[in-house]
Design an enzyme around this catalytic site. Structure first.
Site, PDB file in Angstrom:
ATOM      1  N   HIS A 105     -15.456   4.365 -13.396  1.00 48.95           N
ATOM      2  CA  HIS A 105     -14.929   4.067 -14.739  1.00 48.95           C
ATOM      3  C   HIS A 105     -14.499   5.337 -15.441  1.00 48.95           C
ATOM      4  CE1 HIS A 105     -16.458  -0.238 -15.351  1.00 48.95           C
ATOM      5  NE2 HIS A 105     -15.165  -0.199 -15.204  1.00 48.95           N
TER       6      HIS A 105
ATOM      7  N   ARG B  35       7.332  -6.285  -4.314  1.00 49.04           N
ATOM      8  CA  ARG B  35       7.228  -6.519  -2.868  1.00 49.04           C
ATOM      9  C   ARG B  35       6.147  -7.574  -2.669  1.00 49.04           C
ATOM     10  NH1 ARG B  35       7.918  -0.494  -2.918  1.00 49.04           N
ATOM     11  NH2 ARG B  35       9.622   0.033  -1.501  1.00 49.04           N
TER      12      ARG B  35
ATOM     13  N   GLU C 239      20.587  -3.151   2.359  1.00 49.13           N
ATOM     14  CA  GLU C 239      19.787  -2.238   3.184  1.00 49.13           C
ATOM     15  C   GLU C 239      20.436  -2.019   4.540  1.00 49.13           C
ATOM     16  OE1 GLU C 239      15.294  -3.033   2.146  1.00 49.13           O
ATOM     17  OE2 GLU C 239      16.257  -4.929   2.665  1.00 49.13           O
TER      18      GLU C 239
ATOM     19  N   CYS D   6      16.631   0.237  -5.854  1.00 44.53           N
ATOM     20  CA  CYS D   6      15.167   0.106  -5.927  1.00 44.53           C
ATOM     21  C   CYS D   6      14.463   0.881  -4.823  1.00 44.53           C
ATOM     22  CB  CYS D   6      14.742  -1.357  -5.906  1.00 44.53           C
ATOM     23  SG  CYS D   6      15.140  -2.183  -4.366  1.00 44.53           S
TER      24      CYS D   6
HETATM   25  C1  PEP Z   1      14.095  -0.093   0.674  1.00 47.55           C
HETATM   26  O1  PEP Z   1      14.269  -0.327   1.877  1.00 47.55           O
HETATM   27  O2  PEP Z   1      14.634   0.846   0.056  1.00 47.55           O
HETATM   28  C2  PEP Z   1      13.197  -0.940  -0.103  1.00 47.55           C
HETATM   29  C3  PEP Z   1      13.111  -0.835  -1.407  1.00 47.55           C
HETATM   30  O3  PEP Z   1      12.406  -1.815   0.576  1.00 47.55           O
HETATM   31  P1  PEP Z   1      11.098  -1.380   1.402  1.00 47.55           P
HETATM   32  O4  PEP Z   1      10.842   0.058   1.125  1.00 47.55           O
HETATM   33  O5  PEP Z   1      10.029  -2.299   0.951  1.00 47.55           O
HETATM   34  O6  PEP Z   1      11.544  -1.642   2.811  1.00 47.55           O
HETATM   35 MG    MG Z   2      13.602  -2.208   2.704  1.00 51.90          MG
END
Ligand code: PEP
Ligand code: MG
Length: 547
Positions: free
Chosen positions: A189, A291, A416, A487
């Site tokens: 804590h 996530r 991606e 992201c």
């Molecule tokens: C990424 O691939 O940039 C992403 C945000 O997803 P992860 O890192 O969870 O694969």
């Molecule tokens: Mg990813």
């Protein structure tokens, strides 16, 4: 000399050491004088417990009035420990056996502490909290000063074996520049309170016991080290870091924006609903990537619709009126799931992962979408849902149509796979938004496994090929008024964040701890300057690979 420990937060402090007074000596184990009756002594013990409990309650009220809810609730919980009837029972039985009041309190708390320690883990860490209260009660019984924080006319770095939560909660932040403890874990804590109060702290630094009053130290929480007797140059570097940190933090609560007012929402990446607290504390304007794997990992079966809906609701309810982007389960590759992932893929990063894996298990896909729609209906957040690892407009169209058929309003895809950059115009016709996952986009653009340190020099979104892929997507989005966020980790690099904004990215999502620095860097540049930096980075003229 460097002393290693575990840093709490990312701050840094420098100043002279002041060590905390030793704890009270153990009360002697000798029989009580025959003139002291059990009942009267029990009243003394009860009075001391009550005063310490009341003091904790008052401090809890004060903390809550100052908006420190977490501190308040910890102090209140400690007050309740002091009022626990089994504690009083233990003290009573020691008194009845003829021990002195102070010894009975000592033994009573000791019994209680032992029970907590035996439980291990989180409960064992509460034993240290309880010990601190016991010391206060004994000091009250004896009418002496409780062992506590030293005071000085100059600010100092407090060095202690450990601090009780009550001590941490009541630290005078104008006096105490930072704390170093030789014991105590990062989840105690005390550490939680230090984090919540923004105290610069390094805990579990065993060698800190060698420090003496007056020695100058640097407490570097980000690095988890204490530098002893630093040079003038090292002190100046700390002061510069503090200046920048204070400047950056002072912008919390302000929306992400360039110097000339172009708004770029700064959002948080979270891995479980409980992460919302830190995101909000760091001034996140919403969530840009949740996530959802945590719900599925380690389970033999996917969670039920109901279980999932509860978890999504827990997160969404923390962000009324704000954007929350939830990503569908991204199984496969480095995140295999027993019930979804084939065991025999020779090259799993190029195998059945992300949306591909979900399509082979339509029930898992549909259950998740249904759970999201249920949670959406119960909360006021602005829910956006996206699929990971989408390769082209056909997959995008499929996912968007399915999401909408479940009642979801904003349905988009992650960028991606490099293919998506070449098809960005087509994607913009079917998706409500795109969020660029630069971690995987970099891995696939440069054919460099993100989990492999031998190819780490390729894993940078500063590579002009990755930047050009991002720029194509951002441009397609701008042409068709489709939001394009980032992201991946790239958004957490303040200089790269400026470049991304210059390329037309409309929001940035990152680990909460990075929000201050990115917000501050963006506020230093105009959109024209950001565009200039983007053009320069895209040209690749100043990109120097490390291979
Ligand atoms: C990424 O691939 O940039 C992403 C945000 O997803 P992860 O890192 O969870 O694969
Ligand atoms: Mg990813």
């Amino acid at each position: 000399m460097m002393i290693h420990g575990v840093g709490i937060g990312r701050g840094v402090a420098v100043g002279p050491v002041l060590t905390m007074a030793d704890p009270l000596p153990e009360p002697a184990d000798e029989p009580r004088s025959a003139t002291l009756a059990v009942d009267a002594e029990l009243e003394r013990a009860k009075g001391a417990l009550r005063r310490v409990g009341d003091d904790l309650e008052q401090r809890a009220d004060r903390a809550e009035n100052e908006g420190q809810r977490e501190t308040g609730s910890i102090l209140r919980a400690l007050g309740q420990m002091a009022a626990d009837p089994s504690l009083l029972d233990a003290i009573t039985s020691h008194l009845a056996s003829g021990q002195t009041t102070e010894r009975s309190v000592y033994e009573g708390f000791g019994d209680f502490e032992q029970r907590l320690s035996a439980l291990g883990g989180y409960m064992a860490e509460r034993a240290a909290d309880l010990h601190g209260i016991g010391q206060q009660v004994i000091a009250d019984v004896l009418g002496v000063q409780a062992p506590g924080i030293p005071s000085s006319d100059k600010p100092f770095i407090l060095v202690a074996r450990d601090l009780s939560p009550a001590q941490t909660a009541s630290l005078d932040m104008r006096q105490v520049l930072g704390i170093v403890t030789s014991q105590g874990g990062p989840t105690s804590h005390t550490a939680i309170l230090a984090r919540a109060r923004g105290v610069v702290a390094v805990v579990s630094a065993a060698d800190a016991e060698s420090l003496s009053d007056g020695q100058t130290v640097i407490v570097d929480a980000a690095a988890g080290v204490v530098g002893v007797d630093p040079s003038d140059e090292e002190i100046r570097a700390v002061e510069e870091r503090q200046r920048r940190g204070a400047q950056a933090r002072s912008l919390r609560g302000h929306p992400g924006s360039t110097k000339d007012g172009v708004l770029v929402p700064l959002l948080a990446n979270v891995g479980k609903p409980a992460d919302a607290a830190l995101a909000l504390e760091c001034g996140a304007e919403g969530v840009g990537l949740f996530r959802t794997e945590f719900l599925f990992m380690g389970n033999a079966e996917p969670p039920s619709v109901d279980e999932q809906a509860k978890a999504y609701e827990e997160l969404l309810s923390r962000f009324p009126g704000r954007k929350v982007v939830i990503r569908m389960l991204d199984a496969g590759s480095d995140k295999p799931l027993a019930f979804l992932t084939a065991q025999d893929e020779p090259n799993p990063a190029l195998g059945v992962r992300g949306l591909r894996a979900l399509r082979t298990h339509p029930k898992v896909l549909e259950d998740q979408l249904e759970a999201l729609a249920i949670a959406d209906g119960r909360t006021q957040a602005d829910l956006w849902v996206m699929a990971p690892m989408v390769a082209d407009e056909h997959e995008a169209e499929y996912f968007v149509a399915l999401g909408k058929s479940k009642g979801l309003r904003k349905v988009g895809v992650m960028a991606e796979i490099p293919a998506i950059a070449f098809l960005a115009d087509k994607i913009a016709e079917v998706a409500d938004f795109v969020s660029i996952g630069t971690n995987d986009l970099t891995q696939y653009t440069l054919a460099a496994d993100r989990t492999l340190s031998s190819v780490v020099q390729y894993q940078t979104a500063w590579h002009p090929a990755v930047l050009r892929a991002i720029e194509r997507i951002a441009r397609a989005g701008a042409d068709r008024r489709m939001p394009v966020g980032v992201c991946g980790e790239a958004a957490a690099d303040p200089d790269l964040a400026v470049v991304l904004v210059g390329m037309g990215v409309t929001s940035l999502s990152m680990t909460s701890m990075a929000l201050d620095d990115v917000r501050a860097r963006l506020a230093e540049v105009t959109i024209a300057q950001a565009r200039e930096r983007a053009a320069e980075a895209l040209s690749g003229e100043h990109y120097h690979p490390k291979y």
